[in-house]
Design a protein around this motif. Structure first.
Motif, PDB file in Angstrom:
ATOM      1  N   ARG A 242       4.723  61.441  35.407  1.00 37.97           N
ATOM      2  CA  ARG A 242       5.128  60.205  36.674  1.00 37.97           C
ATOM      3  C   ARG A 242       5.698  59.173  36.036  1.00 37.97           C
ATOM      4  NH1 ARG A 242       1.428  63.978  38.290  1.00 37.97           N
ATOM      5  NH2 ARG A 242       1.804  64.974  40.091  1.00 37.97           N
ATOM      6  N   ASP A 243       5.605  58.915  34.756  1.00 36.15           N
ATOM      7  CA  ASP A 243       6.299  57.865  34.009  1.00 36.15           C
ATOM      8  C   ASP A 243       7.783  57.822  34.367  1.00 36.15           C
ATOM      9  OD1 ASP A 243       6.284  59.982  32.478  1.00 36.15           O
ATOM     10  OD2 ASP A 243       6.229  58.548  30.543  1.00 36.15           O
ATOM     11  N   GLN A 244       8.053  58.909  34.664  1.00 38.48           N
ATOM     12  CA  GLN A 244       9.616  59.122  34.891  1.00 38.48           C
ATOM     13  C   GLN A 244      10.177  59.231  36.419  1.00 38.48           C
ATOM     14  OE1 GLN A 244      11.467  62.128  32.534  1.00 38.48           O
ATOM     15  NE2 GLN A 244       9.784  62.148  30.755  1.00 38.48           N
ATOM     16  N   LEU A 245       9.119  58.741  37.010  1.00 37.01           N
ATOM     17  CA  LEU A 245       9.570  58.583  38.675  1.00 37.01           C
ATOM     18  C   LEU A 245      10.530  57.227  38.676  1.00 37.01           C
ATOM     19  CD1 LEU A 245       6.200  58.924  40.560  1.00 37.01           C
ATOM     20  CD2 LEU A 245       8.050  60.542  40.467  1.00 37.01           C
ATOM     21  N   LEU A 246      11.650  57.602  39.593  1.00 33.79           N
ATOM     22  CA  LEU A 246      12.432  56.452  39.791  1.00 33.79           C
ATOM     23  C   LEU A 246      11.649  55.332  40.726  1.00 33.79           C
ATOM     24  CD1 LEU A 246      15.578  58.550  40.522  1.00 33.79           C
ATOM     25  CD2 LEU A 246      15.349  56.810  38.773  1.00 33.79           C
ATOM     26  N   VAL A 247      11.876  54.074  40.552  1.00 34.21           N
ATOM     27  CA  VAL A 247      11.213  53.194  41.186  1.00 34.21           C
ATOM     28  C   VAL A 247      12.406  52.401  42.160  1.00 34.21           C
ATOM     29  CG1 VAL A 247       9.978  50.865  41.230  1.00 34.21           C
ATOM     30  CG2 VAL A 247       9.559  52.811  39.457  1.00 34.21           C
ATOM     31  N   ALA A 248      12.125  52.392  43.356  1.00 34.05           N
ATOM     32  CA  ALA A 248      13.148  51.758  44.504  1.00 34.05           C
ATOM     33  C   ALA A 248      12.484  50.574  45.153  1.00 34.05           C
ATOM     34  CB  ALA A 248      13.513  52.689  45.632  1.00 34.05           C
ATOM     35  N   GLU A 249      13.399  49.827  45.672  1.00 32.23           N
ATOM     36  CA  GLU A 249      12.965  48.390  45.981  1.00 32.23           C
ATOM     37  C   GLU A 249      12.248  48.827  47.685  1.00 32.23           C
ATOM     38  OE1 GLU A 249      16.705  46.254  46.229  1.00 32.23           O
ATOM     39  OE2 GLU A 249      16.479  45.618  44.007  1.00 32.23           O
ATOM     40  N   SER A 250      12.997  49.758  48.292  1.00 36.81           N
ATOM     41  CA  SER A 250      12.229  50.105  49.595  1.00 36.81           C
ATOM     42  C   SER A 250      12.745  51.299  50.028  1.00 36.81           C
ATOM     43  CB  SER A 250      13.033  48.994  50.726  1.00 36.81           C
ATOM     44  OG  SER A 250      14.347  49.289  50.908  1.00 36.81           O
ATOM     45  N   LEU A 251      11.898  52.183  50.887  1.00 44.44           N
ATOM     46  CA  LEU A 251      12.211  53.390  51.421  1.00 44.44           C
ATOM     47  C   LEU A 251      13.571  53.371  52.487  1.00 44.44           C
ATOM     48  CD1 LEU A 251      11.335  56.215  51.693  1.00 44.44           C
ATOM     49  CD2 LEU A 251       9.906  55.592  53.795  1.00 44.44           C
ATOM     50  N   GLU A 252      13.599  52.153  53.047  1.00 47.26           N
ATOM     51  CA  GLU A 252      14.759  52.270  53.894  1.00 47.26           C
ATOM     52  C   GLU A 252      16.257  52.340  52.896  1.00 47.26           C
ATOM     53  OE1 GLU A 252      11.682  50.656  55.741  1.00 47.26           O
ATOM     54  OE2 GLU A 252      12.362  49.739  53.904  1.00 47.26           O
ATOM     55  N   ALA A 253      16.173  51.704  51.736  1.00 49.13           N
ATOM     56  CA  ALA A 253      17.332  51.697  50.858  1.00 49.13           C
ATOM     57  C   ALA A 253      17.650  53.160  50.387  1.00 49.13           C
ATOM     58  CB  ALA A 253      17.074  51.054  49.749  1.00 49.13           C
ATOM     59  N   VAL A 254      16.461  53.959  50.071  1.00 51.94           N
ATOM     60  CA  VAL A 254      16.574  55.186  49.749  1.00 51.94           C
ATOM     61  C   VAL A 254      17.048  56.082  50.604  1.00 51.94           C
ATOM     62  CG1 VAL A 254      14.961  57.258  48.744  1.00 51.94           C
ATOM     63  CG2 VAL A 254      14.473  54.865  48.078  1.00 51.94           C
ATOM     64  N   VAL A 255      16.392  55.878  51.943  1.00 50.40           N
ATOM     65  CA  VAL A 255      16.881  57.016  52.832  1.00 50.40           C
ATOM     66  C   VAL A 255      18.487  56.653  53.402  1.00 50.40           C
ATOM     67  CG1 VAL A 255      16.565  57.423  55.291  1.00 50.40           C
ATOM     68  CG2 VAL A 255      14.711  57.089  53.977  1.00 50.40           C
ATOM     69  N   GLY A 256      18.932  55.613  53.239  1.00 51.55           N
ATOM     70  CA  GLY A 256      20.175  55.103  53.480  1.00 51.55           C
ATOM     71  C   GLY A 256      21.181  55.714  52.459  1.00 51.55           C
ATOM     72  N   ALA A 257      20.514  56.134  51.426  1.00 53.73           N
ATOM     73  CA  ALA A 257      21.538  56.601  50.201  1.00 53.73           C
ATOM     74  C   ALA A 257      21.361  58.339  50.206  1.00 53.73           C
ATOM     75  CB  ALA A 257      21.085  56.160  48.817  1.00 53.73           C
ATOM     76  N   ARG A 258      20.816  58.784  51.388  1.00 59.44           N
ATOM     77  CA  ARG A 258      20.511  60.246  51.077  1.00 59.44           C
ATOM     78  C   ARG A 258      21.719  61.062  50.802  1.00 59.44           C
ATOM     79  NH1 ARG A 258      18.843  63.793  56.614  1.00 59.44           N
ATOM     80  NH2 ARG A 258      18.770  65.935  55.608  1.00 59.44           N
ATOM     81  N   GLU A 259      22.960  60.781  51.172  1.00 61.97           N
ATOM     82  CA  GLU A 259      24.126  61.606  50.880  1.00 61.97           C
ATOM     83  C   GLU A 259      24.493  61.433  49.338  1.00 61.97           C
ATOM     84  OE1 GLU A 259      27.553  60.501  53.049  1.00 61.97           O
ATOM     85  OE2 GLU A 259      26.742  61.154  55.040  1.00 61.97           O
ATOM     86  N   ALA A 260      24.071  60.222  48.768  1.00 62.42           N
ATOM     87  CA  ALA A 260      24.357  60.159  47.478  1.00 62.42           C
ATOM     88  C   ALA A 260      23.312  60.999  46.612  1.00 62.42           C
ATOM     89  CB  ALA A 260      24.300  58.842  46.723  1.00 62.42           C
ATOM     90  N   PHE A 261      22.109  60.992  46.990  1.00 60.86           N
ATOM     91  CA  PHE A 261      21.250  61.955  46.419  1.00 60.86           C
ATOM     92  C   PHE A 261      21.361  63.170  46.531  1.00 60.86           C
ATOM     93  CE2 PHE A 261      18.319  58.287  47.101  1.00 60.86           C
ATOM     94  CZ  PHE A 261      17.734  58.124  45.837  1.00 60.86           C
ATOM     95  N   GLU A 262      22.218  63.769  47.635  1.00 59.66           N
ATOM     96  CA  GLU A 262      22.365  65.088  47.958  1.00 59.66           C
ATOM     97  C   GLU A 262      23.551  65.775  46.732  1.00 59.66           C
ATOM     98  OE1 GLU A 262      23.563  65.489  51.738  1.00 59.66           O
ATOM     99  OE2 GLU A 262      21.408  65.772  52.529  1.00 59.66           O
ATOM    100  N   GLU A 263      24.249  64.867  46.356  1.00 60.20           N
ATOM    101  CA  GLU A 263      25.256  64.935  45.253  1.00 60.20           C
ATOM    102  C   GLU A 263      24.803  65.092  43.812  1.00 60.20           C
ATOM    103  OE1 GLU A 263      28.002  61.816  45.862  1.00 60.20           O
ATOM    104  OE2 GLU A 263      28.741  62.437  47.847  1.00 60.20           O
ATOM    105  N   LEU A 264      23.419  64.817  43.461  1.00 58.16           N
ATOM    106  CA  LEU A 264      23.006  64.710  42.293  1.00 58.16           C
ATOM    107  C   LEU A 264      23.050  66.067  41.650  1.00 58.16           C
ATOM    108  CD1 LEU A 264      19.974  62.216  42.727  1.00 58.16           C
ATOM    109  CD2 LEU A 264      22.215  62.020  41.769  1.00 58.16           C
ATOM    110  N   GLU A 265      22.814  66.287  40.335  1.00 59.68           N
ATOM    111  CA  GLU A 265      22.738  67.390  39.559  1.00 59.68           C
ATOM    112  C   GLU A 265      21.438  68.159  39.763  1.00 59.68           C
ATOM    113  OE1 GLU A 265      24.306  66.606  35.587  1.00 59.68           O
ATOM    114  OE2 GLU A 265      25.878  65.292  36.307  1.00 59.68           O
ATOM    115  N   GLY A 266      20.606  67.203  40.047  1.00 63.76           N
ATOM    116  CA  GLY A 266      19.305  67.838  40.336  1.00 63.76           C
ATOM    117  C   GLY A 266      18.095  67.031  41.163  1.00 63.76           C
ATOM    118  N   ARG A 267      17.112  67.561  41.413  1.00 62.32           N
ATOM    119  CA  ARG A 267      16.219  66.942  42.244  1.00 62.32           C
ATOM    120  C   ARG A 267      15.538  65.780  41.615  1.00 62.32           C
ATOM    121  NH1 ARG A 267      15.066  68.928  46.832  1.00 62.32           N
ATOM    122  NH2 ARG A 267      12.765  67.913  47.214  1.00 62.32           N
ATOM    123  N   VAL A 268      15.263  64.698  42.455  1.00 60.80           N
ATOM    124  CA  VAL A 268      14.370  63.554  41.589  1.00 60.80           C
ATOM    125  C   VAL A 268      13.340  62.869  42.735  1.00 60.80           C
ATOM    126  CG1 VAL A 268      16.636  62.591  40.623  1.00 60.80           C
ATOM    127  CG2 VAL A 268      16.017  62.016  43.166  1.00 60.80           C
TER     128      VAL A 268
END
Length: 226
Positions: free
Chosen positions: A44-70
């Motif tokens: 879990r030292d390789q978990l990504l750290v985000a500023e807020s959940l709202e920003a993460v949810v707002g980028a849902r489409e960008a996450f779906e384009e990734l090469e793997g799960r994060v």
């Protein structure tokens, strides 16, 4: 490091500006304790750290384009920490009804804050250290540190870990110096580390090397002045 994480870090400036980095960027640990903390984090030292959940949810489409799960951890200061992705962790939701009824609580931690856990670990005949006392972090990241390591106890060996799991306060997990882990629900983790799990150790070593270089430079300057 997974392909999905690498992809996010490569595109951070263009698509994922709200990603601060990895947990390994947030937590600092001395070289002597790095392997034990890595075992406690279990990748879990390789978990990504985000500023807020709202920003993460707002980028849902960008996450779906990734090469793997994060997996992304969100939360600052004393705010609750939210995991976004397919990750679950015993620290946030300890399970199992083992041990005594005594439940300990973890209060606010800052960079140099001490644990205010009321449970008296001295009642057990084992050497005990709280994992959160072995890491350094900014006060604003105390929520993340507490979420990941707030109920993790470092012990010398597996015998001590098993005994404390049976007799200690509920909801705690135990990590030995050899990297074995007994989770709060009784799950046992052991075996050699993979190459991808050494990120925190490598960064700790680089930090130590950098410190030694600075120390040598200062000593050389003082020698030349004398």
């Amino acid at each position: 490091m997974s392909e999905g994480v690498k992809s996010v870090l490569r595109q951070r400036e263009a698509k994922f500006g709200f990603i601060r980095g990895l947990v390994a960027d947030v937590l600092r640990v001395d070289v002597e304790h790095a392997a034990t903390i890595e075992a406690a984090l279990d990748g879990r030292d390789q978990l990504l750290v985000a500023e807020s959940l709202e920003a993460v949810v707002g980028a849902r489409e960008a996450f779906e384009e990734l090469e793997g799960r994060v997996n992304v951890i969100c939360g600052t200061g004393g705010s609750p920490v939210v995991l976004f992705g397919d990750e679950t962790f015993a620290e946030a939701n300890p399970t199992g009804d083992h041990g005594r009824a005594a439940h300990a609580t973890i209060e606010e931690h800052g960079q140099d804050a001490r644990d205010t856990n009321p449970y008296d670990w001295n009642r057990h005949p084992y050497r005990v250290r709280l994992a959160i006392d072995l890491v350094r972090f900014e006060a604003s990241d105390s929520g993340i540190a507490r979420h990941l390591l707030g109920r993790t106890v470092i012990v010398d060996d597996l015998g001590a870990a098993a005994s404390l799991h049976r007799e200690g306060p509920a909801g705690y997990r135990y990590v030995t110096g050899a990297g074995e882990v007994i989770e709060a629900d009784g799950t046992f983790r052991a075996g050699p580390f993979t190459a991808s799990m050494g990120l925190l150790s490598r960064r700790s070593e680089l930090e130590a090397i950098g410190f030694q270089i600075l120390k040598s430079i200062r000593a050389l300057r003082n020698f030349r002045r004398s």
